[in-house]
Design an enzyme around this catalytic site. Sequence first.
Site, PDB file in Angstrom:
ATOM      1  N   GLU A 164      -4.074 -17.470 -18.003  1.00  0.00           N
ATOM      2  CA  GLU A 164      -4.410 -16.727 -16.776  1.00  0.00           C
ATOM      3  C   GLU A 164      -5.005 -17.668 -15.730  1.00  0.00           C
ATOM      4  O   GLU A 164      -4.778 -17.511 -14.527  1.00  0.00           O
ATOM      5  CB  GLU A 164      -5.385 -15.589 -17.067  1.00  0.00           C
ATOM      6  CG  GLU A 164      -4.874 -14.533 -18.025  1.00  0.00           C
ATOM      7  CD  GLU A 164      -3.554 -13.931 -17.598  1.00  0.00           C
ATOM      8  OE1 GLU A 164      -3.359 -13.703 -16.389  1.00  0.00           O
ATOM      9  OE2 GLU A 164      -2.700 -13.692 -18.471  1.00  0.00           O
ATOM     10  N   TRP A 167      -2.129 -19.204 -14.144  1.00  0.00           N
ATOM     11  CA  TRP A 167      -1.535 -18.317 -13.120  1.00  0.00           C
ATOM     12  C   TRP A 167      -2.256 -18.510 -11.783  1.00  0.00           C
ATOM     13  O   TRP A 167      -1.641 -18.542 -10.719  1.00  0.00           O
ATOM     14  CB  TRP A 167      -1.692 -16.845 -13.525  1.00  0.00           C
ATOM     15  CG  TRP A 167      -0.555 -16.263 -14.293  1.00  0.00           C
ATOM     16  CD1 TRP A 167      -0.578 -15.888 -15.592  1.00  0.00           C
ATOM     17  CD2 TRP A 167       0.763 -15.954 -13.802  1.00  0.00           C
ATOM     18  NE1 TRP A 167       0.645 -15.363 -15.942  1.00  0.00           N
ATOM     19  CE2 TRP A 167       1.481 -15.390 -14.872  1.00  0.00           C
ATOM     20  CE3 TRP A 167       1.392 -16.095 -12.566  1.00  0.00           C
ATOM     21  CZ2 TRP A 167       2.811 -14.971 -14.749  1.00  0.00           C
ATOM     22  CZ3 TRP A 167       2.711 -15.678 -12.432  1.00  0.00           C
ATOM     23  CH2 TRP A 167       3.406 -15.129 -13.512  1.00  0.00           C
ATOM     24  N   TRP A 224      11.883  -0.986   4.523  1.00  0.00           N
ATOM     25  CA  TRP A 224      11.025  -0.067   3.763  1.00  0.00           C
ATOM     26  C   TRP A 224      10.931   1.277   4.483  1.00  0.00           C
ATOM     27  O   TRP A 224      10.560   1.310   5.661  1.00  0.00           O
ATOM     28  CB  TRP A 224       9.624  -0.664   3.612  1.00  0.00           C
ATOM     29  CG  TRP A 224       9.591  -1.898   2.776  1.00  0.00           C
ATOM     30  CD1 TRP A 224       9.601  -3.187   3.221  1.00  0.00           C
ATOM     31  CD2 TRP A 224       9.571  -1.971   1.351  1.00  0.00           C
ATOM     32  NE1 TRP A 224       9.590  -4.062   2.154  1.00  0.00           N
ATOM     33  CE2 TRP A 224       9.562  -3.332   0.990  1.00  0.00           C
ATOM     34  CE3 TRP A 224       9.549  -1.018   0.333  1.00  0.00           C
ATOM     35  CZ2 TRP A 224       9.540  -3.774  -0.333  1.00  0.00           C
ATOM     36  CZ3 TRP A 224       9.520  -1.448  -0.979  1.00  0.00           C
ATOM     37  CH2 TRP A 224       9.514  -2.809  -1.306  1.00  0.00           C
ATOM     38  N   ASN A 229      -6.135  -5.576 -14.209  1.00  0.00           N
ATOM     39  CA  ASN A 229      -4.850  -6.202 -13.892  1.00  0.00           C
ATOM     40  C   ASN A 229      -3.659  -5.298 -14.194  1.00  0.00           C
ATOM     41  O   ASN A 229      -2.734  -5.191 -13.383  1.00  0.00           O
ATOM     42  CB  ASN A 229      -4.705  -7.519 -14.664  1.00  0.00           C
ATOM     43  CG  ASN A 229      -3.380  -8.191 -14.363  1.00  0.00           C
ATOM     44  OD1 ASN A 229      -3.095  -8.510 -13.216  1.00  0.00           O
ATOM     45  ND2 ASN A 229      -2.553  -8.379 -15.375  1.00  0.00           N
ATOM     46  N   TRP A 237       5.246  -3.454   0.729  1.00  0.00           N
ATOM     47  CA  TRP A 237       4.199  -4.082  -0.078  1.00  0.00           C
ATOM     48  C   TRP A 237       3.094  -4.691   0.780  1.00  0.00           C
ATOM     49  O   TRP A 237       1.947  -4.809   0.347  1.00  0.00           O
ATOM     50  CB  TRP A 237       4.796  -5.162  -0.995  1.00  0.00           C
ATOM     51  CG  TRP A 237       5.501  -6.288  -0.274  1.00  0.00           C
ATOM     52  CD1 TRP A 237       6.815  -6.334   0.067  1.00  0.00           C
ATOM     53  CD2 TRP A 237       4.921  -7.517   0.188  1.00  0.00           C
ATOM     54  NE1 TRP A 237       7.096  -7.510   0.722  1.00  0.00           N
ATOM     55  CE2 TRP A 237       5.957  -8.263   0.805  1.00  0.00           C
ATOM     56  CE3 TRP A 237       3.639  -8.066   0.154  1.00  0.00           C
ATOM     57  CZ2 TRP A 237       5.740  -9.519   1.387  1.00  0.00           C
ATOM     58  CZ3 TRP A 237       3.427  -9.313   0.726  1.00  0.00           C
ATOM     59  CH2 TRP A 237       4.469 -10.027   1.333  1.00  0.00           C
ATOM     60  N   TRP A 266       1.304  -8.934  -5.420  1.00  0.00           N
ATOM     61  CA  TRP A 266       2.051  -7.911  -4.672  1.00  0.00           C
ATOM     62  C   TRP A 266       3.532  -8.257  -4.599  1.00  0.00           C
ATOM     63  O   TRP A 266       4.391  -7.382  -4.754  1.00  0.00           O
ATOM     64  CB  TRP A 266       1.461  -7.707  -3.258  1.00  0.00           C
ATOM     65  CG  TRP A 266       0.376  -6.690  -3.325  1.00  0.00           C
ATOM     66  CD1 TRP A 266      -0.960  -6.921  -3.435  1.00  0.00           C
ATOM     67  CD2 TRP A 266       0.551  -5.268  -3.373  1.00  0.00           C
ATOM     68  NE1 TRP A 266      -1.633  -5.725  -3.543  1.00  0.00           N
ATOM     69  CE2 TRP A 266      -0.736  -4.698  -3.499  1.00  0.00           C
ATOM     70  CE3 TRP A 266       1.647  -4.426  -3.319  1.00  0.00           C
ATOM     71  CZ2 TRP A 266      -0.934  -3.321  -3.574  1.00  0.00           C
ATOM     72  CZ3 TRP A 266       1.452  -3.052  -3.397  1.00  0.00           C
ATOM     73  CH2 TRP A 266       0.173  -2.513  -3.522  1.00  0.00           C
TER      74      TRP A 266
HETATM   75  C1  LIG Z   1      -0.977  -6.548  -7.070  1.00  0.00           C
HETATM   76  C2  LIG Z   1      -1.978  -7.554  -7.623  1.00  0.00           C
HETATM   77  C3  LIG Z   1      -2.997  -8.031  -6.812  1.00  0.00           C
HETATM   78  C4  LIG Z   1      -3.918  -8.971  -7.305  1.00  0.00           C
HETATM   79  N1  LIG Z   1      -4.909  -9.443  -6.458  1.00  0.00           N
HETATM   80  C5  LIG Z   1      -5.782 -10.372  -6.925  1.00  0.00           C
HETATM   81  C6  LIG Z   1      -6.793 -10.886  -6.073  1.00  0.00           C
HETATM   82  O1  LIG Z   1      -6.885 -10.558  -4.885  1.00  0.00           O
HETATM   83  N2  LIG Z   1      -7.683 -11.778  -6.600  1.00  0.00           N
HETATM   84  C7  LIG Z   1      -7.595 -12.189  -7.910  1.00  0.00           C
HETATM   85  O2  LIG Z   1      -8.428 -13.001  -8.336  1.00  0.00           O
HETATM   86  N3  LIG Z   1      -6.622 -11.746  -8.721  1.00  0.00           N
HETATM   87  C8  LIG Z   1      -5.720 -10.844  -8.283  1.00  0.00           C
HETATM   88  N4  LIG Z   1      -4.758 -10.368  -9.120  1.00  0.00           N
HETATM   89  C9  LIG Z   1      -4.647 -10.922 -10.485  1.00  0.00           C
HETATM   90  C10 LIG Z   1      -5.448 -10.177 -11.571  1.00  0.00           C
HETATM   91  O3  LIG Z   1      -5.178  -8.811 -11.505  1.00  0.00           O
HETATM   92  C11 LIG Z   1      -6.950 -10.403 -11.454  1.00  0.00           C
HETATM   93  O4  LIG Z   1      -7.242 -11.772 -11.363  1.00  0.00           O
HETATM   94  C12 LIG Z   1      -7.681  -9.846 -12.691  1.00  0.00           C
HETATM   95  O5  LIG Z   1      -7.418  -8.472 -12.826  1.00  0.00           O
HETATM   96  C13 LIG Z   1      -9.183 -10.084 -12.537  1.00  0.00           C
HETATM   97  O6  LIG Z   1      -9.869  -9.549 -13.638  1.00  0.00           O
HETATM   98  P1  LIG Z   1     -10.552 -10.490 -14.709  1.00  0.00           P
HETATM   99  O7  LIG Z   1     -11.404 -11.520 -14.035  1.00  0.00           O
HETATM  100  O8  LIG Z   1     -11.214  -9.623 -15.712  1.00  0.00           O
HETATM  101  O9  LIG Z   1      -9.280 -11.218 -15.331  1.00  0.00           O
HETATM  102  P2  LIG Z   1      -9.049 -11.991 -16.688  1.00  0.00           P
HETATM  103  O10 LIG Z   1      -7.927 -11.331 -17.362  1.00  0.00           O
HETATM  104  O11 LIG Z   1     -10.287 -12.205 -17.451  1.00  0.00           O
HETATM  105  O12 LIG Z   1      -8.483 -13.411 -16.164  1.00  0.00           O
HETATM  106  C14 LIG Z   1      -9.335 -14.522 -15.905  1.00  0.00           C
HETATM  107  C15 LIG Z   1      -9.093 -15.068 -14.519  1.00  0.00           C
HETATM  108  O13 LIG Z   1      -7.776 -15.567 -14.389  1.00  0.00           O
HETATM  109  C16 LIG Z   1      -7.307 -15.355 -13.073  1.00  0.00           C
HETATM  110  N5  LIG Z   1      -6.123 -14.496 -13.135  1.00  0.00           N
HETATM  111  C17 LIG Z   1      -5.829 -13.576 -14.069  1.00  0.00           C
HETATM  112  N6  LIG Z   1      -4.624 -13.034 -13.828  1.00  0.00           N
HETATM  113  C18 LIG Z   1      -4.154 -13.610 -12.712  1.00  0.00           C
HETATM  114  C19 LIG Z   1      -2.959 -13.473 -11.963  1.00  0.00           C
HETATM  115  N7  LIG Z   1      -1.979 -12.636 -12.325  1.00  0.00           N
HETATM  116  N8  LIG Z   1      -2.816 -14.220 -10.846  1.00  0.00           N
HETATM  117  C20 LIG Z   1      -3.773 -15.094 -10.479  1.00  0.00           C
HETATM  118  N9  LIG Z   1      -4.924 -15.269 -11.151  1.00  0.00           N
HETATM  119  C21 LIG Z   1      -5.108 -14.544 -12.257  1.00  0.00           C
HETATM  120  C22 LIG Z   1      -8.407 -14.653 -12.304  1.00  0.00           C
HETATM  121  O14 LIG Z   1      -9.144 -15.625 -11.601  1.00  0.00           O
HETATM  122  C23 LIG Z   1      -9.222 -14.020 -13.418  1.00  0.00           C
HETATM  123  O15 LIG Z   1     -10.577 -13.832 -13.079  1.00  0.00           O
HETATM  124  C24 LIG Z   1      -3.811  -9.433  -8.647  1.00  0.00           C
HETATM  125  C25 LIG Z   1      -2.775  -8.939  -9.453  1.00  0.00           C
HETATM  126  C26 LIG Z   1      -1.872  -8.004  -8.953  1.00  0.00           C
HETATM  127  C27 LIG Z   1      -0.775  -7.493  -9.846  1.00  0.00           C
END
Ligand SMILES: Cc1cc2nc3c(=O)[nH]c(=O)nc-3n(C[C@H](O)[C@H](O)[C@H](O)COP(=O)(O)OP(=O)(O)OC[C@H]3O[C@@H](n4cnc5c(N)ncnc54)[C@H](O)[C@@H]3O)c2cc1C
Length: 474
Positions: free
Chosen positions: A270, A273, A302, A337, A355, A378
């Site tokens: 993650e 990512w 859209w 997420n 979107w 998105w």
């Molecule tokens: C439509 C959409 C919008 C999103 N907008 C954001 C946003 O504005 N800011 C954001 O930080 N994340 C975003 N994410 C990615 C992800 O949903 C969040 O990072 C995550 O839910 C944060 O929760 P957590 O810290 O408990 O994640 P954990 O699952 O604990 O992951 C650890 C860290 O990894 C990073 N991470 C995890 N998944 C992703 C991902 N898919 N893309 C990029 N980084 C990731 C984040 O920094 C997160 O804190 C988005 C995902 C989607 C599908």
Amino acid sequence: MACYDAVLLWFRRDLRLDDHAALHHALRSSGRVYPVFVFDRDILERLPAQDRRVDFIHRCVASLKADLEALGSSLVVLHDRARTAIPRLAGELGAQAVFFNHDEDPAAVARDAAVTGALQQRGRAVHDYKDVVIFERDEIQTQAGRPYGVFTPYLDAWRKKLASAGLAAYPVAPYADRLARLAPASMPTLAELGFAPADLALSAGESGARALFDDFMQRIDRYRATRDYPALKGVSYLSAHLRFGTLSVRRLAAAALARGTSGAQAWLAELAWRDFYHQVLWHRPDLAAGRAYQRAFDALPWPNPPGYLQAWCEARTGYPLVDAAMRQLNQTGYMHNRLRMVTASFLTKDLLVDWRLGEKYFAARLLDYDLAANNGGWQWAASTGCVAQPWFRIFNPVMQSQRFDPQGHFIRRYLPELAPLPDAALHAPWTLPYARQQALGVVLGRDYPAPIVDHAAMRQRALALFRAAAGGQG
Ligand SMILES: Cc1cc2nc3c(=O)[nH]c(=O)nc-3n(C[C@H](O)[C@H](O)[C@H](O)COP(=O)(O)OP(=O)(O)OC[C@H]3O[C@@H](n4cnc5c(N)ncnc54)[C@H](O)[C@@H]3O)c2cc1C
């Protein structure tokens, strides 16, 4: 080895003292380091007074200032325009150089270029560093020397580079005596900045981040198994802290690597990512201006049916998992997420709303809002991105609900009005006969909205829309 008498360290999205690249380098190359943070009017003036992020940042800055004061220094906190304030402050303090960490948001890149130009014109040096991500910009490229547009090979290359290059460390404590001795200073209050206090569940600052991280480390081994279930405490909840740099991403990666379990490996991916989307944005700054990554979908017509966006924002779609997720976002500034994927897919494929409008709403509400990750997420959901859900594969919101919130614990938490429904009906309350709805005291249209659309019908419309834009393929 110091080569400057005095320098400025400009804190931005790196509000900590632990393992900080720019601060480490500033301290090692100067006899006196002045720490500064700017509440930038150019950014704040565009935000509503209720924006809860400002309260969170304000608390993080206050905590950073207290930590610096414990070391005999302080933090110069300005409420000004960074473009002019940083060069002016460097002049007032006789700083020969300014140190800061990279920020790949195109607006930040433009601001930094302006600040750098102004400083250099006055004969001051600028030193900028990678800190926010593990690998940035062109550090990971394909064999043809191009940026990756697909995640899986990127992840392979990312893991290999991590194994060979290792993780740099930027200690601060050994050089802390080079922080400028400053009397404790005041900083603007939240009200003086023009913002209202928020009801934040998240503890701010380095100590808040560390407490969350310590808690997550007890659970990290179960991450792979639990991360998709919003009712469980499966994820780290560290995203807002990562966004504002109250902890070092290198420390997190090092801890996950050391743990080495399958759960820790999944979590490390993650963080990859996160790096991935940052490098995508660096190479495609036009994404910030609303461009689709895949040009074929840039001008997708859209339909944006009237009222649908508003219903989605206000958690009134009649699809319980979607509405519960939107309430989580509206009430807390966080959304799990899995639910970000479900709600984004629902807005674009079930409601046929552009979107970019959903992206904008998330940007205004998420405490962890990050342009690169939000845009990436998105465009994934809308099937317009580099790594994207293929447009012909459309989430079924009811099946997502049955699979990821089977007993409806999450739905009941945010939609208590549906609590009396049996588990099986909770995911699609419209399947209950009217008499049963009455008996349970949950009548659709009275106690909870009837579904705003029919998923099967909207799915067909979405497929037709995408098929036409894709030139009939798929
Ligand atoms: C439509 C959409 C919008 C999103 N907008 C954001 C946003 O504005 N800011 C954001 O930080 N994340 C975003 N994410 C990615 C992800 O949903 C969040 O990072 C995550 O839910 C944060 O929760 P957590 O810290 O408990 O994640 P954990 O699952 O604990 O992951 C650890 C860290 O990894 C990073 N991470 C995890 N998944 C992703 C991902 N898919 N893309 C990029 N980084 C990731 C984040 O920094 C997160 O804190 C988005 C995902 C989607 C599908």
